[in-house]
Design a protein around this motif. Structure first.
Motif, PDB file in Angstrom:
ATOM      1  N   SER A   1      36.126  46.267  46.051  1.00  0.00           N
ATOM      2  CA  SER A   1      35.967  44.643  46.176  1.00  0.00           C
ATOM      3  C   SER A   1      37.442  44.269  45.133  1.00  0.00           C
ATOM      4  O   SER A   1      36.811  45.609  44.367  1.00  0.00           O
ATOM      5  N   ARG A   2      37.913  43.421  45.514  1.00  0.00           N
ATOM      6  CA  ARG A   2      38.813  43.264  43.924  1.00  0.00           C
ATOM      7  C   ARG A   2      37.570  42.346  43.141  1.00  0.00           C
ATOM      8  O   ARG A   2      37.144  41.900  43.163  1.00  0.00           O
ATOM      9  N   ASP A   3      38.171  43.165  41.676  1.00  0.00           N
ATOM     10  CA  ASP A   3      37.732  42.340  40.341  1.00  0.00           C
ATOM     11  C   ASP A   3      38.110  41.023  40.343  1.00  0.00           C
ATOM     12  O   ASP A   3      38.555  40.468  39.291  1.00  0.00           O
TER      13      ASP A   3
ATOM     14  N   LEU B   1      50.777  36.925  58.273  1.00  0.00           N
ATOM     15  CA  LEU B   1      51.495  38.409  57.847  1.00  0.00           C
ATOM     16  C   LEU B   1      51.281  38.915  56.534  1.00  0.00           C
ATOM     17  O   LEU B   1      51.032  40.789  56.775  1.00  0.00           O
ATOM     18  N   ILE B   2      50.772  37.823  55.745  1.00  0.00           N
ATOM     19  CA  ILE B   2      50.466  38.904  54.411  1.00  0.00           C
ATOM     20  C   ILE B   2      48.868  38.536  54.364  1.00  0.00           C
ATOM     21  O   ILE B   2      48.788  37.627  54.455  1.00  0.00           O
ATOM     22  N   THR B   3      48.450  39.212  54.007  1.00  0.00           N
ATOM     23  CA  THR B   3      47.225  39.121  54.014  1.00  0.00           C
ATOM     24  C   THR B   3      46.137  39.656  52.245  1.00  0.00           C
ATOM     25  O   THR B   3      46.375  40.433  51.826  1.00  0.00           O
ATOM     26  N   PRO B   4      45.717  38.251  52.139  1.00  0.00           N
ATOM     27  CA  PRO B   4      45.465  39.016  50.148  1.00  0.00           C
ATOM     28  C   PRO B   4      44.210  39.856  49.855  1.00  0.00           C
ATOM     29  O   PRO B   4      43.041  39.744  50.904  1.00  0.00           O
ATOM     30  N   PRO B   5      44.647  40.954  49.539  1.00  0.00           N
ATOM     31  CA  PRO B   5      43.749  42.119  49.227  1.00  0.00           C
ATOM     32  C   PRO B   5      41.807  41.605  48.772  1.00  0.00           C
ATOM     33  O   PRO B   5      40.924  42.267  49.034  1.00  0.00           O
ATOM     34  N   TRP B   6      42.043  40.312  48.326  1.00  0.00           N
ATOM     35  CA  TRP B   6      40.474  39.828  47.603  1.00  0.00           C
ATOM     36  C   TRP B   6      40.362  38.421  48.319  1.00  0.00           C
ATOM     37  O   TRP B   6      39.750  37.791  47.338  1.00  0.00           O
ATOM     38  N   GLY B   7      40.768  38.172  49.248  1.00  0.00           N
ATOM     39  CA  GLY B   7      39.934  37.525  50.666  1.00  0.00           C
ATOM     40  C   GLY B   7      38.885  37.265  50.768  1.00  0.00           C
ATOM     41  O   GLY B   7      38.510  36.377  50.720  1.00  0.00           O
ATOM     42  N   VAL B   8      38.587  38.301  50.510  1.00  0.00           N
ATOM     43  CA  VAL B   8      37.465  38.443  51.050  1.00  0.00           C
ATOM     44  C   VAL B   8      36.166  37.629  49.946  1.00  0.00           C
ATOM     45  O   VAL B   8      34.800  37.867  50.131  1.00  0.00           O
ATOM     46  N   ASP B   9      36.804  38.281  48.952  1.00  0.00           N
ATOM     47  CA  ASP B   9      35.844  37.201  47.695  1.00  0.00           C
ATOM     48  C   ASP B   9      35.315  36.205  47.950  1.00  0.00           C
ATOM     49  O   ASP B   9      34.308  35.963  47.223  1.00  0.00           O
ATOM     50  N   LEU B  10      36.434  35.482  47.778  1.00  0.00           N
ATOM     51  CA  LEU B  10      36.066  34.071  47.462  1.00  0.00           C
ATOM     52  C   LEU B  10      36.584  32.995  49.326  1.00  0.00           C
ATOM     53  O   LEU B  10      36.015  31.938  49.175  1.00  0.00           O
ATOM     54  N   GLY B  11      36.740  33.566  49.780  1.00  0.00           N
ATOM     55  CA  GLY B  11      36.768  33.452  51.330  1.00  0.00           C
ATOM     56  C   GLY B  11      37.677  33.116  51.862  1.00  0.00           C
ATOM     57  O   GLY B  11      38.503  31.882  50.696  1.00  0.00           O
TER      58      GLY B  11
END
Ligand code: A2P
Length: 308
Positions: A127-129, A293-303
């Motif tokens: 996950s992104r730090d 179309l653009i998904t931030p790779p840190w989305g999972v961290d914060l919801g």
């Protein structure tokens, strides 16, 4: 001349700007020079994280267009939230200028500046730090300080949802953000966010207005039908719809013919589209085409509901 929108502090921004994300350094020099000198753009959108600010600056100088005639935006990267002024100074040096017209917080998250990768730090689990305890208001107060110092003419945000603005920023802000720059196009029209931003006096800016690389938007049936009815290109309609709605559009291209066509076509389409056509375009996403179309790779961290 390009129509302008007045920001909440009185500064005027040309409603069509030139995007530089994903433009290779060796290409962006010529693209920016062409956009300013030949195509008529007076607004360039950059970011530290695009790794091409020096070349954008070179393109600006090559164009011969005076700095004072250009609206120049850049963005604070996620690993720099604890040192806004130093990051801004680096951007100014990269661009070869002593002020920005607009400086944005690129994302509402602080990535670990001491992580395993300076730009995209990653934890062992992949996950992104993200520094989850960082308060975005502590970034914003530094943005307000560089505004006060006169290093930038306006400050704003990017990729901020209504929820993040209402919960984490607006209650603490001395200065209301001038803009919120988000992914905004035919398939992600952000109708609710745009209405919220307008109610707060925050100007919406659209990135990836053409749908970015390998765009599905350019062959959309509604956009192509409306374009054909006016003798315009689909890209013109995608941009003109935004302009007609008061949204700042930031098309990117490194191809001279497209750079020129997008600028002219956006303004031509904004003038030509009828209210009925604009409403049809507003409704395309809701009619089954909604797609980010653009998904931030840190989305999972914060919801994912923390950004638009
Ligand atoms: P290129 O830069 O090679 O000309 P967005 O602005 O939504 O990020 O879209 C940028 C993408 O769309 C780039 O791949 C760009 O290609 C392409 N593009 C830009 N303008 C046009 C246009 N008028 N017609 C088709 N594709 C375009």
């Amino acid at each position: 001349e390009c129509p302008k929108v007045k920001l909440n502090n009185g500064v005027e921004i040309p409603i069509v700007g030139f995007g530089t994300w994903q433009s290779k350094p060796e290409e962006v020099v010529h693209a920016v020079e062409y956009a300013l000198k030949e195509a008529g753009y007076r607004h360039i959108d950059c970011a530290w994280a695009y790794d091409n600010e020096k070349e954008v600056g070179q393109g600006i100088r090559n164009s011969g267009v005076p700095r004072s005639e250009i609206f120049l935006t850049s963005k604070l990267w996620c690993t720099h939230h604890h040192r806004v002024e130093a990051a801004l100074d680096e951007t100014l040096a990269n661009l070869g200028t002593d002020y920005l017209d607009l400086y944005l917080v690129h994302w509402p998250i602080h990535l670990n500046p001491n992580g395993n990768n300076y730009k995209f730090p990653t934890r062992p689990d992949g996950s992104r730090d993200v520094l989850l305890d960082w308060r975005i208001r502590d970034t914003w107060s530094q943005m307000e300080a560089v505004l006060k110092k006169g290093k930038v003419r306006a400050i704003g945000v990017s990729n901020f949802s209504q929820r993040v603005l209402e919960r984490d920023l607006l209650p603490y802000a001395q200065v209301v953000p001038a803009v919120d720059q988000v992914e905004l196009h035919l398939y992600n029209p952000q109708l609710a966010l745009v209405a919220f931003l307008k109610s707060k006096g925050i100007v919406p800016q659209a990135y990836s207005p053409l749908g970015s690389t390998n765009s599905p938007l350019l062959t959309d049936e509604t956009a192509t039908a409306i374009a054909a009815a006016h003798g315009l290109m689909p890209a013109d309609v995608l941009l003109g719809w935004l302009v007609a709605r008061g949204i700042v559009a930031l098309p990117k291209s490194v191809t001279p013919s497209r750079i020129a066509a997008n600028y002219k076509g956006a303004l031509a389409a904004a003038a030509a589209l009828t209210e009925e056509e604009l409403e049809r375009l507003d409704g395309v996403a809701a009619g089954g085409k909604q797609k980010r179309l653009i998904t931030p790779p840190w989305g999972v961290d914060l919801g994912f509901d923390n950004w638009p």
